[in-house]
Design an enzyme around this catalytic site. Structure first.
Site, mmCIF file in Angstrom:
data_model
loop_
_atom_site.group_PDB
_atom_site.id
_atom_site.type_symbol
_atom_site.label_atom_id
_atom_site.label_comp_id
_atom_site.label_asym_id
_atom_site.label_seq_id
_atom_site.Cartn_x
_atom_site.Cartn_y
_atom_site.Cartn_z
ATOM 1 C CG PHE A 197 -3.509 -2.453 9.212
ATOM 2 C CD1 PHE A 197 -2.430 -3.220 8.796
ATOM 3 C CD2 PHE A 197 -3.501 -1.961 10.509
ATOM 4 C CE1 PHE A 197 -1.374 -3.504 9.660
ATOM 5 C CE2 PHE A 197 -2.446 -2.246 11.378
ATOM 6 C CZ PHE A 197 -1.380 -3.017 10.946
ATOM 7 C CE LYS A 225 -2.647 0.258 3.524
ATOM 8 N NZ LYS A 225 -1.814 1.095 4.411
ATOM 9 N NE ARG A 257 -0.226 5.167 8.710
ATOM 10 C CZ ARG A 257 -0.419 3.921 9.092
ATOM 11 N NH1 ARG A 257 -0.807 3.655 10.325
ATOM 12 N NH2 ARG A 257 -0.223 2.929 8.263
ATOM 13 C CG PHE A 301 3.982 -10.144 -6.612
ATOM 14 C CD1 PHE A 301 5.034 -10.500 -5.794
ATOM 15 C CD2 PHE A 301 3.065 -9.210 -6.138
ATOM 16 C CE1 PHE A 301 5.175 -9.957 -4.529
ATOM 17 C CE2 PHE A 301 3.197 -8.665 -4.877
ATOM 18 C CZ PHE A 301 4.261 -9.040 -4.062
ATOM 19 C CD1 TRP A 326 8.847 -3.171 -4.284
ATOM 20 C CD2 TRP A 326 9.786 -4.235 -6.022
ATOM 21 N NE1 TRP A 326 9.954 -3.857 -3.812
ATOM 22 C CE2 TRP A 326 10.545 -4.509 -4.861
ATOM 23 C CE3 TRP A 326 10.176 -4.782 -7.237
ATOM 24 C CZ2 TRP A 326 11.668 -5.318 -4.885
ATOM 25 C CZ3 TRP A 326 11.307 -5.595 -7.272
ATOM 26 C CH2 TRP A 326 12.044 -5.860 -6.099
ATOM 27 C CB ALA A 374 -4.902 1.464 10.926
ATOM 28 C CB THR A 388 5.229 0.121 -2.468
ATOM 29 O OG1 THR A 388 6.067 -0.347 -1.411
ATOM 30 C CG2 THR A 388 6.002 0.093 -3.777
ATOM 31 C CE LYS A 413 2.679 -2.767 8.025
ATOM 32 N NZ LYS A 413 3.315 -1.584 7.446
#
Length: 559
Positions: free
Chosen positions: A303, A73, A96, A384, A412, A275, A75, A107
């Site tokens: 999230f 998210k 954030r 991907f 990405w 979140a 990224t 994470k």
């Protein structure tokens, strides 16, 4: 093929001096405070000179319920900003700040990934400009003043068994969740049960993110409820005369931080509430500043759309008077297959059956944004290499049945260039302007009904079961005048339900609210569900074990 790690990519790109990034937005040097060459704080007083400038368009990026397969998210948010920048739009990204807990836990960092990152990545993920430390200091100053008041005679008559204010530290440390302090004699305080929250779950973090200026900050700090008296009356930070000193510790933390992406798109990174246990959005101050300085503002909420986006829309937008122009819902084929029951080790294999079974999770988040909140949306599939054409077509067909387009995102691997298709769809949605934004509940509804509205409308629950003490506390909070507040649900991020094992679009479940508490300074009531902890723990093999620094100060192992 040898892939570079995120930190290697970040360290290989030459950054522009941050004063040049500020100048590109029309911010004069008199309004910035440099923290080295590549990060700075922007004086919030600049908003006074910008008050007559028209706001830009606000784009919210959210996602499906997260899985071990990853969604990307942040990224996607950064890559979308870079793509809009490539298309000639004046863009500001608003994110954030990362917490050290996830950075050293499971994470990892929160600066994006691959060729869609904000930099300096190491600084952003480790201390940054010290905002979170300042929040911890202000939180713990209040805790110290509270215990000192009790030690010095307890003039307010505080019941030491009903103190609700905890200390905090920005680290995953389960050992500190429940403690007994004030031991070893009278001179060391009054013995009592206590505990720690992670700093990003502190109400002070929420207050910083929801404050409109320094005066609003002080007023909110003064309203913090720290506990209750022996005759059941709330005790506030204002009664302890703590708000002035707390605000003094936070005066610089209130100023938004400006950095850049790898492609030199300006990015404000400010505030970092989780979140799942807090409200999950960056600061109102940074968002407002970005809207005055850019034509497009791309922001994210933590999230999935059941948590971060719900709180962004029902809490942040309500308090700040914001209205998004479009929403991006991020998903991956891998994550959807996981929601459909595929094992992590098999996610690289084509599995249309698992994908079809998992897609309803995405469809529920689309319904939430488009039907429940009335906002236009696009689904961004973070692609991907193992995704097959048949899998991608299945996702696209299911989304179009709900009238929502799908755009492939390859940010990405390609940076902004990989987000052009997504950016063009976002611009189309913004220009068409089909928005009928509405809240899930009205201010004047009872707290219990507000919780039930979120559970039924956003989670899809059959109803809510309230523990007896939760019902008692809800009635008490309404008697104190907190009934007008919005709700901040503390719930697992992994499921639409309060059971992390219920994947996909969970059906036939009820939400259990075991406890409620007021964050009077932030201006919301927190409803705790399931086994949510406000102090996470480290995993068996924490990410911290891979982080190192060499003799020349180069950091490795961050991701």
């Amino acid at each position: 093929m040898q892939y570079k790690s995120d930190i290697e990519i970040a360290q290989s790109v030459k950054m522009k001096p941050v004063k040049d990034i500020a100048a590109s937005l029309g911010i004069n040097e008199e309004h910035i405070e440099l923290y080295g060459n590549y990060k700075c704080k922007v004086d919030y007083n600049i908003l006074k000179s910008l008050k007559d400038r028209q706001d830009g368009k606000l784009i919210l990026v959210t996602a499906i319920n997260p899985t071990p397969a990853g969604e990307g998210k942040t990224t996607t948010t950064i890559g979308l900003g870079d793509a809009l920048h490539k298309l000639g739009r004046k863009v500001v990204i608003a994110l954030r700040e990362p917490s050290l807990g996830p950075v050293f836990g499971v994470k990892g960092g929160a600066a994006g990934g691959g060729y869609a990152q904000v930099v300096p990545m190491e600084d952003i993920n480790l201390h940054f400009t010290g905002d979170i430390h300042a929040i911890g200091a202000a939180n713990n100053l209040l805790a110290a003043m509270l215990d000192n008041h009790i030690y010095q005679g307890n003039q307010l008559g505080i019941d030491v068994r009903r103190i609700t204010w905890k200390r905090c530290v920005d680290m995953n440390d389960r050992q500190l969740r429940f403690i007994i302090d004030g031991l070893n004699g009278r001179t060391n305080g009054v013995p009592r049960e206590d505990g720690f929250d992670i700093t990003v779950a502190s109400e002070v973090m929420a207050i910083l993110c929801l404050s409109k200026d320094i005066e609003d900050l002080k007023e909110r700090l003064s309203r913090i409820v720290v506990g209750y008296t022996r005759d059941d009356q709330p005790v506030t930070a204002g009664q302890l005369n703590a708000q002035g000193a707390m605000a003094a510790l936070l005066k610089d933390a209130l100023k938004p931080n400006l950095v850049q992406t790898l492609e030199h798109t300006p990015a404000f990174i400010h505030g970092g509430p989780f979140a799942n246990i807090a409200h999950g959005c960056n600061s109102i101050m940074a968002t407002r500043m970005a809207l005055k300085l850019g034509d497009y503002v791309v922001t994210e909420a933590g999230f999935g759309a059941d948590l971060g986006a719900e709180k962004f829309l029902n809490i942040k937008c309500r308090i700040a008077g914001l209205k998004p122009s479009a929403v991006v819902i991020v998903a991956t084929v891998r994550a959807l297959k996981h929601h459909g029951g595929a094992l992590k080790e098999n996610l690289a294999q084509e599995d249309l059956a698992a994908l079809e079974k998992g897609i309803p999770n995405l469809l529920k988040h689309i319904e939430n944004i488009t039907v429940k909140f009335g906002l236009p949306a696009v689904v961004a599939i973070n692609r991907f290499p193992t995704d097959t054409e048949a899998e991608l077509k299945l996702v696209e067909d299911k989304c179009r049945e709900l009238g929502v387009n799908v755009a492939l995102s390859e940010v990405w691997a390609k940076g902004g260039e990989g987000g052009i298709q997504l950016a063009e769809e976002v611009m189309r949605l913004v220009e068409e302007g089909h928005s009928d934004f509405r809240f899930t509940y009205e201010d004047d509804k009872p707290l219990k009904q507000k919780i039930e509205a979120i559970a039924r409308e956003i989670y899809g629950a059959d109803g809510v079961d309230f523990a007896p003490n939760a019902l008692k506390d809800l009635a008490m909070l309404e008697s104190y005048g907190f009934g007008q507040f919005p709700i901040c649900m503390a719930k697992t991020q992994y499921s639409l339900s309060d059971d992390p094992k219920k994947l996909g679009w969970a059906k036939g479940f009820r939400i259990t609210v075991r406890n409620v508490k007021v964050s009077a300074g932030a201006g919301f009531v927190v409803a705790l569900t399931g086994d949510i902890m406000t102090m996470p723990g480290l995993p068996k093999v924490p990410a911290a074990e891979k982080v190192d620094v060499d003799a020349s100060g180069v950091i490795t192992g961050l991701f």
